[in-house]
Design a protein around this motif. Structure first.
Motif: not given
Length: 349
Positions: A162-164, A338-343
């Motif tokens: 997560i880069t944002e 949408r994938f992973f932690s915020f997905g």
């Protein structure tokens, strides 16, 4: 000769994920994320939204949630002996208690044994040891309340993919988070709203709380080609007498135990007796669940989509069969989930 994959090889849990499907921000509304429903017996896949979970949980089911709370454990320090900043992420408090923590430090060369790092006028730490894979053991000194200081100067330890920037740090926290101690969120729980939980309770679903403080070890990549050579870092978990009684009664009455997230699953599977029943307990667990594991307690799982070749893909493959899981993941890729932690989320039942 069999063409079946070797389930003990890390490479058997790979799937191809386009970078643009890694969610960078949370859904606008928690329960509006998408929900892929997988029937683990047939492999059938259904596409819904998370608030539709009410159609799949029935009266008498027990929903097990992990009420750990993420601490803002990403800090920046100065080392008086070096120029530039040092990034420190608190992973877990030492098993001995007190103010000693295991930490990730970047760059490591600016934090050798004996070095003192200064975070603010109120907070500093001394490196007292180096553990596995370069993890620093650090003794913290502070004036005031440690958690209040972290809340003021710390940042949420978002995963590296997560880069944002996260505008609202509460979005990396479940609405039922209670006990501070996690270095990462139990992300399957991020989809629940207070209203959705109330609706489930009104429908006769019983909600039970466990606590596992998530360390970054849960997300540590599997580097060994043979998965049996991978060792999980220990994480602290606990179950109260009230929760033990609720789960035991649900099982006796024929209800399902539905875990929210792999952390709730690992807590139950770590603390269940051989018959799948519970007593009040707490423990450090390094349980690693992969195909061949016999589940003692869990009947259904709500989870997010996990990284290729991760221990979490191996856990869900143990529960629902690797081929069915990877087929569902490939469908999710085709359908632009949408994938992973915020997905988005997945219900495996």
């Amino acid at each position: 000769m069999s063409n079946s994959p070797d389930l003990m090889l890390r490479s058997s849990y790979y799937y191809d994920l386009p970078q643009q499907l890694i969610a960078q921000t949370p859904a606008e509304k928690r329960d509006m994320s998408r929900l892929l429903v997988l029937d683990r017996k047939t492999g059938e896949v259904t596409h819904r939204h998370f608030h539709d979970i009410t159609d799949y949980l029935r009266a008498g089911d027990c929903l097990v949630i992990n009420d750990t709370k993420v601490i803002p454990s990403r800090l920046f320090a100065k080392n008086p002996d070096h120029a530039g900043e040092v990034e420190v992420v608190l992973l877990s408090r030492s098993k001995d208690g007190g103010d000693r923590w295991e930490c990730l430090v970047r760059p490591g060369k600016k934090a050798v044994v004996g070095d003192r790092l200064v975070f603010s006028d109120e907070l500093s730490a001394t490196v007292v040891g180096i553990g596995d894979e370069g993890v620093r053991i650090m003794d913290f000194g502070y004036s005031g309340n440690f958690m209040e200081i972290l809340d003021r100067i710390g940042m949420m330890p978002l995963p590296p993919y997560i880069t944002e920037k996260l505008d609202d740090k509460n979005r990396y926290q479940t609405v039922y988070a209670k006990y501070e101690g996690s270095a990462a969120a139990p992300t399957a729980g991020l989809h629940f709203t207070p209203e959705l939980l109330k609706t489930l309770e009104k429908n006769g679903v019983i909600i039970a709380r466990v606590c596992l403080h998530v360390g970054l070890g849960t997300f540590r990549p599997v580097k060994a080609a043979e998965i049996t050579e991978h060792h999980m870092h220990s994480e602290f978990c606990m179950i109260s007498r009230e929760t033990a009684d609720i789960i035991n009664e649900t099982k006796r009455a024929g209800g399902r135990i539905v875990c929210v997230g792999t952390t709730s699953c690992r807590t139950l599977e770590s603390l269940a007796d051989e018959n799948g029943y519970f007593h009040e307990a707490s423990a450090w667990t390094d349980i690693f669940i992969y195909p061949g594991y016999k589940f003692k307690a869990m009947d259904a799982l709500i989870t997010n989509f996990h990284l290729p070749e991760s221990t979490l893909v191996m856990l869900v493959s143990a529960f629902a069969d690797r081929e069915k899981i990877l087929n569902a993941y490939n469908i999710a890729v085709q359908e632009r989930y949408r994938f992973f932690s915020f997905g988005d989320a997945m219900l495996i039942s």
